[in-house]
Write an enzyme that holds these catalytic residues in place. Structure first.
Site, PDB file in Angstrom:
ATOM      1  N   ASN A 269      10.795   0.071   3.754  1.00 18.89           N
ATOM      2  CA  ASN A 269       9.700   1.040   3.773  1.00 18.89           C
ATOM      3  C   ASN A 269       8.608   0.702   4.797  1.00 18.89           C
ATOM      4  O   ASN A 269       7.867   1.584   5.221  1.00 18.89           O
ATOM      5  CB  ASN A 269       9.095   1.105   2.352  1.00 18.89           C
ATOM      6  CG  ASN A 269       7.766   1.805   2.325  1.00 18.89           C
ATOM      7  OD1 ASN A 269       7.689   3.029   2.375  1.00 18.89           O
ATOM      8  ND2 ASN A 269       6.670   1.031   2.282  1.00 18.89           N
TER       9      ASN A 269
ATOM     10  N   TYR B 270       7.726   6.870  17.489  1.00 19.07           N
ATOM     11  CA  TYR B 270       7.966   6.977  16.036  1.00 19.07           C
ATOM     12  C   TYR B 270       9.202   7.846  15.757  1.00 19.07           C
ATOM     13  O   TYR B 270      10.037   7.504  14.914  1.00 19.07           O
ATOM     14  CB  TYR B 270       6.700   7.578  15.411  1.00 19.07           C
ATOM     15  CG  TYR B 270       6.620   7.564  13.907  1.00 19.07           C
ATOM     16  CD1 TYR B 270       6.255   6.415  13.208  1.00 19.07           C
ATOM     17  CD2 TYR B 270       6.880   8.728  13.179  1.00 19.07           C
ATOM     18  CE1 TYR B 270       6.152   6.428  11.822  1.00 19.07           C
ATOM     19  CE2 TYR B 270       6.775   8.751  11.793  1.00 19.07           C
ATOM     20  CZ  TYR B 270       6.412   7.596  11.118  1.00 19.07           C
ATOM     21  OH  TYR B 270       6.311   7.612   9.740  1.00 19.07           O
TER      22      TYR B 270
ATOM     23  N   ARG C  62       0.842  -1.209   0.000  1.00 20.72           N
ATOM     24  CA  ARG C  62       0.000   0.000   0.000  1.00 20.72           C
ATOM     25  C   ARG C  62       0.876   1.259   0.000  1.00 20.72           C
ATOM     26  O   ARG C  62       2.087   1.187   0.203  1.00 20.72           O
ATOM     27  CB  ARG C  62      -0.872   0.031   1.262  1.00 20.72           C
ATOM     28  CG  ARG C  62      -1.920  -1.037   1.285  1.00 20.72           C
ATOM     29  CD  ARG C  62      -2.818  -0.939   2.511  1.00 20.72           C
ATOM     30  NE  ARG C  62      -2.182  -1.451   3.729  1.00 20.72           N
ATOM     31  CZ  ARG C  62      -2.101  -0.764   4.865  1.00 20.72           C
ATOM     32  NH1 ARG C  62      -2.608   0.438   4.963  1.00 20.72           N
ATOM     33  NH2 ARG C  62      -1.512  -1.301   5.917  1.00 20.72           N
ATOM     34  N   GLY C  63       0.216   2.401  -0.194  1.00 16.96           N
ATOM     35  CA  GLY C  63       0.826   3.707   0.039  1.00 16.96           C
ATOM     36  C   GLY C  63       2.139   3.935  -0.689  1.00 16.96           C
ATOM     37  O   GLY C  63       2.282   3.663  -1.889  1.00 16.96           O
ATOM     38  N   ILE C  64       3.121   4.439   0.029  1.00 13.64           N
ATOM     39  CA  ILE C  64       4.419   4.788  -0.564  1.00 13.64           C
ATOM     40  C   ILE C  64       5.078   3.543  -1.151  1.00 13.64           C
ATOM     41  O   ILE C  64       5.632   3.569  -2.248  1.00 13.64           O
ATOM     42  CB  ILE C  64       5.328   5.449   0.506  1.00 13.64           C
ATOM     43  CG1 ILE C  64       4.734   6.803   0.940  1.00 13.64           C
ATOM     44  CG2 ILE C  64       6.748   5.627  -0.029  1.00 13.64           C
ATOM     45  CD1 ILE C  64       5.427   7.440   2.146  1.00 13.64           C
TER      46      ILE C  64
HETATM   47  P1  NAP Z   1       0.758   2.670   4.929  1.00  8.41           P
HETATM   48  O1  NAP Z   1      -0.057   3.166   3.803  1.00  8.41           O
HETATM   49  O2  NAP Z   1       0.152   2.547   6.282  1.00  8.41           O
HETATM   50  O3  NAP Z   1       1.395   1.263   4.496  1.00  8.41           O
HETATM   51  C1  NAP Z   1       2.222   0.590   5.400  1.00  8.41           C
HETATM   52  C2  NAP Z   1       2.839  -0.588   4.701  1.00  8.41           C
HETATM   53  O4  NAP Z   1       3.735  -1.238   5.624  1.00  8.41           O
HETATM   54  C3  NAP Z   1       1.832  -1.634   4.265  1.00  8.41           C
HETATM   55  O5  NAP Z   1       2.273  -2.202   3.061  1.00  8.41           O
HETATM   56  C4  NAP Z   1       1.888  -2.666   5.400  1.00  8.41           C
HETATM   57  O6  NAP Z   1       1.500  -3.978   4.992  1.00  8.41           O
HETATM   58  C5  NAP Z   1       3.365  -2.613   5.709  1.00  8.41           C
HETATM   59  N1  NAP Z   1       3.717  -3.107   7.038  1.00  8.41           N
HETATM   60  C6  NAP Z   1       3.315  -2.619   8.232  1.00  8.41           C
HETATM   61  N2  NAP Z   1       3.842  -3.353   9.221  1.00  8.41           N
HETATM   62  C7  NAP Z   1       4.578  -4.327   8.647  1.00  8.41           C
HETATM   63  C8  NAP Z   1       5.340  -5.407   9.140  1.00  8.41           C
HETATM   64  N3  NAP Z   1       5.459  -5.639  10.449  1.00  8.41           N
HETATM   65  N4  NAP Z   1       5.961  -6.232   8.253  1.00  8.41           N
HETATM   66  C9  NAP Z   1       5.847  -6.014   6.921  1.00  8.41           C
HETATM   67  N5  NAP Z   1       5.141  -5.002   6.387  1.00  8.41           N
HETATM   68  C10 NAP Z   1       4.502  -4.181   7.250  1.00  8.41           C
HETATM   69  O7  NAP Z   1       2.051   3.579   5.163  1.00  8.41           O
HETATM   70  P2  NAP Z   1       2.775   4.669   4.220  1.00  8.41           P
HETATM   71  O8  NAP Z   1       2.217   5.982   4.550  1.00  8.41           O
HETATM   72  O9  NAP Z   1       2.831   4.201   2.827  1.00  8.41           O
HETATM   73  O10 NAP Z   1       4.222   4.622   4.888  1.00  8.41           O
HETATM   74  C11 NAP Z   1       5.315   3.941   4.312  1.00  8.41           C
HETATM   75  C12 NAP Z   1       6.562   4.355   5.085  1.00  8.41           C
HETATM   76  O11 NAP Z   1       6.722   5.769   5.006  1.00  8.41           O
HETATM   77  C13 NAP Z   1       6.504   4.028   6.573  1.00  8.41           C
HETATM   78  O12 NAP Z   1       7.769   3.629   7.031  1.00  8.41           O
HETATM   79  C14 NAP Z   1       6.126   5.350   7.203  1.00  8.41           C
HETATM   80  O13 NAP Z   1       6.559   5.431   8.536  1.00  8.41           O
HETATM   81  C15 NAP Z   1       6.848   6.308   6.302  1.00  8.41           C
HETATM   82  N6  NAP Z   1       6.312   7.666   6.321  1.00  8.41           N
HETATM   83  C16 NAP Z   1       5.020   7.911   5.924  1.00  8.41           C
HETATM   84  C17 NAP Z   1       4.544   9.211   5.961  1.00  8.41           C
HETATM   85  C18 NAP Z   1       3.148   9.579   5.531  1.00  8.41           C
HETATM   86  O14 NAP Z   1       2.758  10.741   5.717  1.00  8.41           O
HETATM   87  N7  NAP Z   1       2.385   8.694   4.937  1.00  8.41           N
HETATM   88  C19 NAP Z   1       5.366  10.238   6.413  1.00  8.41           C
HETATM   89  C20 NAP Z   1       6.666   9.955   6.804  1.00  8.41           C
HETATM   90  C21 NAP Z   1       7.119   8.659   6.748  1.00  8.41           C
HETATM   91  P3  NAP Z   1      -0.060  -4.440   5.024  1.00  8.41           P
HETATM   92  O15 NAP Z   1      -0.725  -3.760   3.853  1.00  8.41           O
HETATM   93  O16 NAP Z   1      -0.015  -5.919   4.866  1.00  8.41           O
HETATM   94  O17 NAP Z   1      -0.619  -3.980   6.327  1.00  8.41           O
END
Ligand code: NAP
Length: 242
Positions: free
Chosen positions: A88, A153, A11-13
């Protein structure tokens, strides 16, 4: 065939990164924690981009599960190696420190920091052997400036940035780069429930970023042209923090 592993690719990024790397010609290994239908959709998009991929379901925080999954892949692909790793996967469990349960502290550090170790360590040897590798770690603005309500975090992402710098120095001679990206607010499931209207007023660009904007930067850092950039943290935050 060249291989890239993206943790949290469902998902997402992570999804946007998988698709971008597929456009660069990589076969993409899509790791995820539990959301199989989302991971299948990423795989469909990867194939639509013209390459192929595989789903790899494992919890990056679980050392045994992660090692077993990586070893199984390597045994099935004896002559190949994973040359790009994008760490990621991430979760957030926000709370003020005074009310934060220990399990929320441990869970966030587990996925981000232990996850970084669990996935990266078993892949390093083959990157060193082949004298080429690209590691990109998804940190956060929270790990640079510190954010209230996110001590877990911020600690995890700050630690990931420090680990990025240290590992970059260890592996630079082997033509392996290791960088971090620090996104600000990016429109994904992770920011669901946040008050976007008021938060965007704090962002000079006056909007949240998109996963594709982050993926562009990941792609550049993974390219051969970025070979002299290592140990760095690149912010993608619309001017929120410079
Ligand atoms: P997201 O949409 O919540 O997606 C999270 C992803 O991580 C999903 O694919 C999820 O898999 C996977 N995941 C979570 N826990 C896991 C685990 N224990 N083992 C394997 N996979 C796992 O998040 P996102 O916003 O795309 O964020 C991606 C990264 O960017 C993260 O590290 C986040 O901290 C960082 N980030 C995000 C933002 C933001 O504003 N969105 C800002 C700064 C940094 P499932 O689909 O199977 O649950």
């Amino acid at each position: 065939m060249k291989y890239a592993l993206v943790t949290g690719g469902s998902r997402g990024i992570g999804r946007a990164v998988c698709v971008k790397l597929a456009h660069m010609g990589y076969n993409v290994l899509i790791n995820y924690a539990g959301n199989t239908s989302a991971a299948e959709e990423t795989l469909r998009l990867v194939r639509e981009a013209g390459t192929d991929g595989e789903l790899m379901k494992f919890d990056v925080a679980n050392a045994t599960e992660t090692r077993a999954a990586i070893e199984a892949w390597q045994m099935a692909h004896e002559d190949e190696y994973i040359e790009i790793l994008v760490n990621n996967a991430g979760i957030r469990r926000d709370n003020i420190m005074g009310l934060m349960p220990a399990e929320d502290w441990t869970a966030v550090l587990g996925v981000t920091l232990n996850g970084f170790y669990n996935v990266t360590q078993p892949l390093l040897m083959s990157m060193q052997f082949h004298k080429f590798g690209r590691i990109v770690n998804m940190a956060s603005v929270s790990g640079i400036m510190g954010m209230q309500g996110q001590t877990n975090y911020s600690a995890a992402k700050g630690g990931l940035i420090a680990a990025t710098k240290a590992l970059a120095k260890e592996v630079a001679k082997k033509n392996i780069t290791c960088n971090a990206i620090a996104p600000g607010f990016i429109k994904t499931d992770m920011v669901e429930g946040l008050d976007e209207a008021s938060l965007k007023k704090t962002i000079p660009a006056n909007r949240f970023g998109t996963p594709e904007e982050v993926a562009e930067c990941v792609a550049f850092l993974c390219s051969p042209q970025a070979g002299y950039i290592t140990g760095n943290v690149i912010s993608i935050n619309g001017g929120l923090y410079t």
